[in-house]
Design a protein around this motif. Sequence first.
Motif, PDB file in Angstrom:
ATOM      1  N   VAL A  29       1.011  -1.295  -0.144  1.00  0.00           N
ATOM      2  CA  VAL A  29      -0.039   0.063   0.142  1.00  0.00           C
ATOM      3  C   VAL A  29       1.053   1.298   0.105  1.00  0.00           C
ATOM      4  O   VAL A  29       2.055   1.234   0.105  1.00  0.00           O
ATOM      5  CB  VAL A  29      -0.956   0.061   1.451  1.00  0.00           C
ATOM      6  CG1 VAL A  29      -1.996  -1.006   1.226  1.00  0.00           C
ATOM      7  CG2 VAL A  29      -0.105   0.044   2.454  1.00  0.00           C
ATOM      8  N   CYS A  30       0.417   2.328  -0.297  1.00  0.00           N
ATOM      9  CA  CYS A  30       1.050   3.676  -0.251  1.00  0.00           C
ATOM     10  C   CYS A  30       1.005   4.145   1.261  1.00  0.00           C
ATOM     11  O   CYS A  30       0.216   3.959   2.041  1.00  0.00           O
ATOM     12  CB  CYS A  30       0.263   4.689  -0.970  1.00  0.00           C
ATOM     13  SG  CYS A  30       0.130   4.249  -2.951  1.00  0.00           S
ATOM     14  N   VAL A  31       2.087   5.197   1.460  1.00  0.00           N
ATOM     15  CA  VAL A  31       2.079   5.775   2.810  1.00  0.00           C
ATOM     16  C   VAL A  31       1.005   6.470   3.188  1.00  0.00           C
ATOM     17  O   VAL A  31       0.715   7.370   2.416  1.00  0.00           O
ATOM     18  CB  VAL A  31       3.531   6.473   2.575  1.00  0.00           C
ATOM     19  CG1 VAL A  31       3.526   7.183   4.052  1.00  0.00           C
ATOM     20  CG2 VAL A  31       4.747   5.843   2.424  1.00  0.00           C
ATOM     21  N   GLY A  32       0.472   6.199   4.277  1.00  0.00           N
ATOM     22  CA  GLY A  32      -0.430   7.127   4.884  1.00  0.00           C
ATOM     23  C   GLY A  32      -2.153   6.241   4.630  1.00  0.00           C
ATOM     24  O   GLY A  32      -2.793   6.564   5.206  1.00  0.00           O
ATOM     25  N   ASP A  33      -1.726   5.258   3.839  1.00  0.00           N
ATOM     26  CA  ASP A  33      -3.010   4.354   3.885  1.00  0.00           C
ATOM     27  C   ASP A  33      -3.456   3.481   4.654  1.00  0.00           C
ATOM     28  O   ASP A  33      -2.347   3.232   5.461  1.00  0.00           O
ATOM     29  CB  ASP A  33      -2.971   3.476   2.487  1.00  0.00           C
ATOM     30  CG  ASP A  33      -3.112   4.192   0.959  1.00  0.00           C
ATOM     31  OD1 ASP A  33      -3.574   5.528   1.229  1.00  0.00           O
ATOM     32  OD2 ASP A  33      -2.702   3.961   0.156  1.00  0.00           O
ATOM     33  N   SER A  34      -4.581   3.078   4.972  1.00  0.00           N
ATOM     34  CA  SER A  34      -4.715   2.302   6.230  1.00  0.00           C
ATOM     35  C   SER A  34      -5.192   0.999   5.525  1.00  0.00           C
ATOM     36  O   SER A  34      -5.399   0.628   4.388  1.00  0.00           O
ATOM     37  CB  SER A  34      -6.088   2.506   7.072  1.00  0.00           C
ATOM     38  OG  SER A  34      -7.265   2.614   6.025  1.00  0.00           O
ATOM     39  N   THR A  64      -1.961 -18.137  16.765  1.00  0.00           N
ATOM     40  CA  THR A  64      -1.329 -17.021  16.430  1.00  0.00           C
ATOM     41  C   THR A  64      -0.982 -16.744  15.074  1.00  0.00           C
ATOM     42  O   THR A  64      -0.164 -17.662  14.564  1.00  0.00           O
ATOM     43  CB  THR A  64      -0.342 -16.416  17.353  1.00  0.00           C
ATOM     44  OG1 THR A  64      -0.324 -16.436  18.883  1.00  0.00           O
ATOM     45  CG2 THR A  64       0.485 -15.053  16.963  1.00  0.00           C
ATOM     46  N   THR A  65      -1.294 -15.876  14.142  1.00  0.00           N
ATOM     47  CA  THR A  65      -1.162 -15.722  12.971  1.00  0.00           C
ATOM     48  C   THR A  65      -0.470 -14.432  12.627  1.00  0.00           C
ATOM     49  O   THR A  65      -0.876 -13.267  13.220  1.00  0.00           O
ATOM     50  CB  THR A  65      -2.544 -15.798  11.989  1.00  0.00           C
ATOM     51  OG1 THR A  65      -3.010 -17.166  12.400  1.00  0.00           O
ATOM     52  CG2 THR A  65      -2.094 -15.895  10.629  1.00  0.00           C
ATOM     53  N   GLY A  66       0.478 -14.177  11.633  1.00  0.00           N
ATOM     54  CA  GLY A  66       1.105 -13.032  11.143  1.00  0.00           C
ATOM     55  C   GLY A  66       0.467 -12.713   9.810  1.00  0.00           C
ATOM     56  O   GLY A  66       0.577 -13.273   8.968  1.00  0.00           O
ATOM     57  N   VAL A  67       0.349 -11.379   9.942  1.00  0.00           N
ATOM     58  CA  VAL A  67      -0.084 -10.848   8.403  1.00  0.00           C
ATOM     59  C   VAL A  67       0.995  -9.583   8.142  1.00  0.00           C
ATOM     60  O   VAL A  67       1.334  -8.808   8.942  1.00  0.00           O
ATOM     61  CB  VAL A  67      -1.530 -10.211   8.448  1.00  0.00           C
ATOM     62  CG1 VAL A  67      -1.820  -9.614   7.086  1.00  0.00           C
ATOM     63  CG2 VAL A  67      -2.402 -11.280   8.941  1.00  0.00           C
ATOM     64  N   SER A  68       1.550  -9.738   6.813  1.00  0.00           N
ATOM     65  CA  SER A  68       2.556  -9.058   6.258  1.00  0.00           C
ATOM     66  C   SER A  68       2.042  -7.928   5.422  1.00  0.00           C
ATOM     67  O   SER A  68       1.592  -8.326   4.403  1.00  0.00           O
ATOM     68  CB  SER A  68       3.729  -9.711   5.843  1.00  0.00           C
ATOM     69  OG  SER A  68       4.938  -9.005   5.473  1.00  0.00           O
ATOM     70  N   THR A  69       2.473  -6.795   5.620  1.00  0.00           N
ATOM     71  CA  THR A  69       1.765  -5.530   4.564  1.00  0.00           C
ATOM     72  C   THR A  69       3.240  -4.727   4.375  1.00  0.00           C
ATOM     73  O   THR A  69       3.891  -4.349   5.431  1.00  0.00           O
ATOM     74  CB  THR A  69       0.864  -4.765   4.860  1.00  0.00           C
ATOM     75  OG1 THR A  69      -0.189  -5.798   5.391  1.00  0.00           O
ATOM     76  CG2 THR A  69       0.343  -3.881   4.150  1.00  0.00           C
ATOM     77  N   GLY A  70       3.509  -4.538   3.182  1.00  0.00           N
ATOM     78  CA  GLY A  70       4.490  -3.641   2.776  1.00  0.00           C
ATOM     79  C   GLY A  70       3.900  -2.213   2.285  1.00  0.00           C
ATOM     80  O   GLY A  70       2.890  -2.210   1.898  1.00  0.00           O
ATOM     81  N   VAL A  71       4.903  -1.144   2.481  1.00  0.00           N
ATOM     82  CA  VAL A  71       4.433   0.093   2.149  1.00  0.00           C
ATOM     83  C   VAL A  71       5.511   0.595   0.907  1.00  0.00           C
ATOM     84  O   VAL A  71       6.800   0.521   1.290  1.00  0.00           O
ATOM     85  CB  VAL A  71       4.458   0.943   3.410  1.00  0.00           C
ATOM     86  CG1 VAL A  71       4.280   2.452   2.682  1.00  0.00           C
ATOM     87  CG2 VAL A  71       3.398   0.600   4.440  1.00  0.00           C
TER      88      VAL A  71
END
Length: 199
Positions: free
Chosen positions: A136-141, A188-195
């Motif tokens: 996602v872009c910087v500032g996006d939720s 427990t699960t991990g979710v990865s999101t890149g900016v």
Amino acid sequence: GANTYWWSAPTGTNGPTPTFTFVSNPTITVQGWDVYGCSAPPISKTVTILTTPTVSVSGPVNSCTTGSVILNATGATTYSWSTGVSTYSAFVSPTVATIYTVTGTNTVGCKNTKTYTVTPNTGPYWIWVSPPSSTVCVGDSVQIASCCLVTYSWSNGSTNSATYFYPSLGTNVYTLTVSDTFGCYTSTTGVSTGVAQPT
């Protein structure tokens, strides 16, 4: 000892060995005649109707797939479970939905049977991410949500089934710990999101 019989019972069939159905304690009178029409004096007998126990079973209707639950029977004096135990309590460990049967006997020897179903809780759940893109872009939720369990604990402190994250530049990993209402499933699960780096 006679050829024909007369019974005073309100229900049943005339004959030497009739069957009767009663809900109270009746007095039954029988008189017999031989082939010549001679009769003996009538004989009366009061029948005592014994009470059938009302058996009840209490306990969880769900269980853990790797644990046991206790089922308790009441309403009788002695008990016999389909699992083989002869106490009022039975420990059961079903791996699939299972019907358990208990037969209760009271002090006069009358019996009654009750069934009880226990279904294991397998605890499936799933997670979705919105937007679905891994970047996602910087500032996006980013909204991350889970379904079908009871308690939720996100790495941002939220205890709702869904929460918003505001990722910073680079790769962000968010974790979720979930459990069910029976306390027998926790994950427990991990979710990865890149900016993405703005250009």
